[in-house]
Write a protein that holds these residues in place. Structure first.
Motif, PDB file in Angstrom:
ATOM      1  N   UNK A 125      48.260  59.507  32.272  1.00  0.00           N
ATOM      2  CA  UNK A 125      49.106  58.778  31.321  1.00  0.00           C
ATOM      3  C   UNK A 125      48.956  57.284  31.558  1.00  0.00           C
ATOM      4  N   UNK A 126      49.190  56.528  30.502  1.00  0.00           N
ATOM      5  CA  UNK A 126      49.198  55.071  30.607  1.00  0.00           C
ATOM      6  C   UNK A 126      50.474  54.568  29.936  1.00  0.00           C
ATOM      7  N   UNK A 178      53.985  54.762  25.772  1.00  0.00           N
ATOM      8  CA  UNK A 178      53.431  55.704  26.733  1.00  0.00           C
ATOM      9  C   UNK A 178      52.447  56.620  26.020  1.00  0.00           C
ATOM     10  N   UNK A 179      51.262  56.736  26.589  1.00  0.00           N
ATOM     11  CA  UNK A 179      50.207  57.571  26.018  1.00  0.00           C
ATOM     12  C   UNK A 179      49.795  58.602  27.065  1.00  0.00           C
ATOM     13  N   UNK A 180      49.938  59.872  26.737  1.00  0.00           N
ATOM     14  CA  UNK A 180      49.423  60.937  27.590  1.00  0.00           C
ATOM     15  C   UNK A 180      47.987  61.214  27.167  1.00  0.00           C
ATOM     16  N   UNK A 226      42.868  50.868  24.402  1.00  0.00           N
ATOM     17  CA  UNK A 226      42.522  52.247  24.030  1.00  0.00           C
ATOM     18  C   UNK A 226      41.023  52.482  24.148  1.00  0.00           C
ATOM     19  N   UNK A 227      40.214  51.532  23.670  1.00  0.00           N
ATOM     20  CA  UNK A 227      38.763  51.658  23.759  1.00  0.00           C
ATOM     21  C   UNK A 227      38.297  51.768  25.204  1.00  0.00           C
ATOM     22  N   UNK A 228      38.960  51.064  26.094  1.00  0.00           N
ATOM     23  CA  UNK A 228      38.610  51.124  27.508  1.00  0.00           C
ATOM     24  C   UNK A 228      38.781  52.515  28.097  1.00  0.00           C
ATOM     25  N   UNK A 229      39.732  53.274  27.582  1.00  0.00           N
ATOM     26  CA  UNK A 229      39.938  54.640  28.066  1.00  0.00           C
ATOM     27  C   UNK A 229      38.997  55.634  27.408  1.00  0.00           C
ATOM     28  N   UNK A 257      52.795  64.393  19.941  1.00  0.00           N
ATOM     29  CA  UNK A 257      53.255  64.986  21.199  1.00  0.00           C
ATOM     30  C   UNK A 257      52.852  64.228  22.464  1.00  0.00           C
ATOM     31  N   UNK A 258      51.926  63.299  22.386  1.00  0.00           N
ATOM     32  CA  UNK A 258      51.517  62.555  23.575  1.00  0.00           C
ATOM     33  C   UNK A 258      51.708  61.062  23.473  1.00  0.00           C
ATOM     34  N   UNK A 259      52.441  60.597  22.448  1.00  0.00           N
ATOM     35  CA  UNK A 259      52.635  59.151  22.263  1.00  0.00           C
ATOM     36  C   UNK A 259      54.089  58.866  21.927  1.00  0.00           C
ATOM     37  N   UNK A 260      54.730  58.067  22.792  1.00  0.00           N
ATOM     38  CA  UNK A 260      56.104  57.640  22.527  1.00  0.00           C
ATOM     39  C   UNK A 260      56.194  56.127  22.687  1.00  0.00           C
TER      40      UNK A 260
END
Length: 104
Positions: A13-14, A47-49, A78-81, A31-34
């Motif tokens: 997560x980040x 928060x990004x799962x 995001x691109x870095x991940x 479901x993975x972004x709040x």
């Protein structure tokens, strides 16, 4: 305030801090972004799962009217991940086990 990130590799997560403040509610985009929101309704953190997946940046930007610089910074993070890790032959002697990213 400059945007900052904390990456928890164990949780995959980040958390991206956009502004100082205390969150009073959370808005879920998938479901993975709040997004944590302050009392005035301003986004203070995201928060990004599984951050190597596609982030819903367009939806977040539209909902909170983020400025172009903030959207560009989030897109770069995001691109870095999402980019695979590449190493040139000159650096093959590095202990790669310490540099491996979690799979998507």
């Amino acid at each position: 305030m400059a945007i900052s990130t904390v990456h928890d590799r164990e949780a995959d997560a980040v958390y991206v801090t956009l502004a100082h403040g205390a969150p009073v509610r959370t808005v879920e985009f998938d479901p993975g972004t709040v997004v944590d929101v302050d009392a005035a309704g301003n986004p203070i953190g995201i928060e990004i799962l599984r951050p190597c997946r596609e982030w819903p940046l367009a939806a977040i930007s539209e909902r909170f009217a983020l400025n172009a610089a903030t959207v560009d910074t989030l897109a770069s993070i995001a691109d870095g991940f999402r980019r695979p890790f590449h190493v040139s032959d000159a650096f093959r002697s590095i202990d790669m086990s310490r540099l491996v990213q979690a799979p998507c």
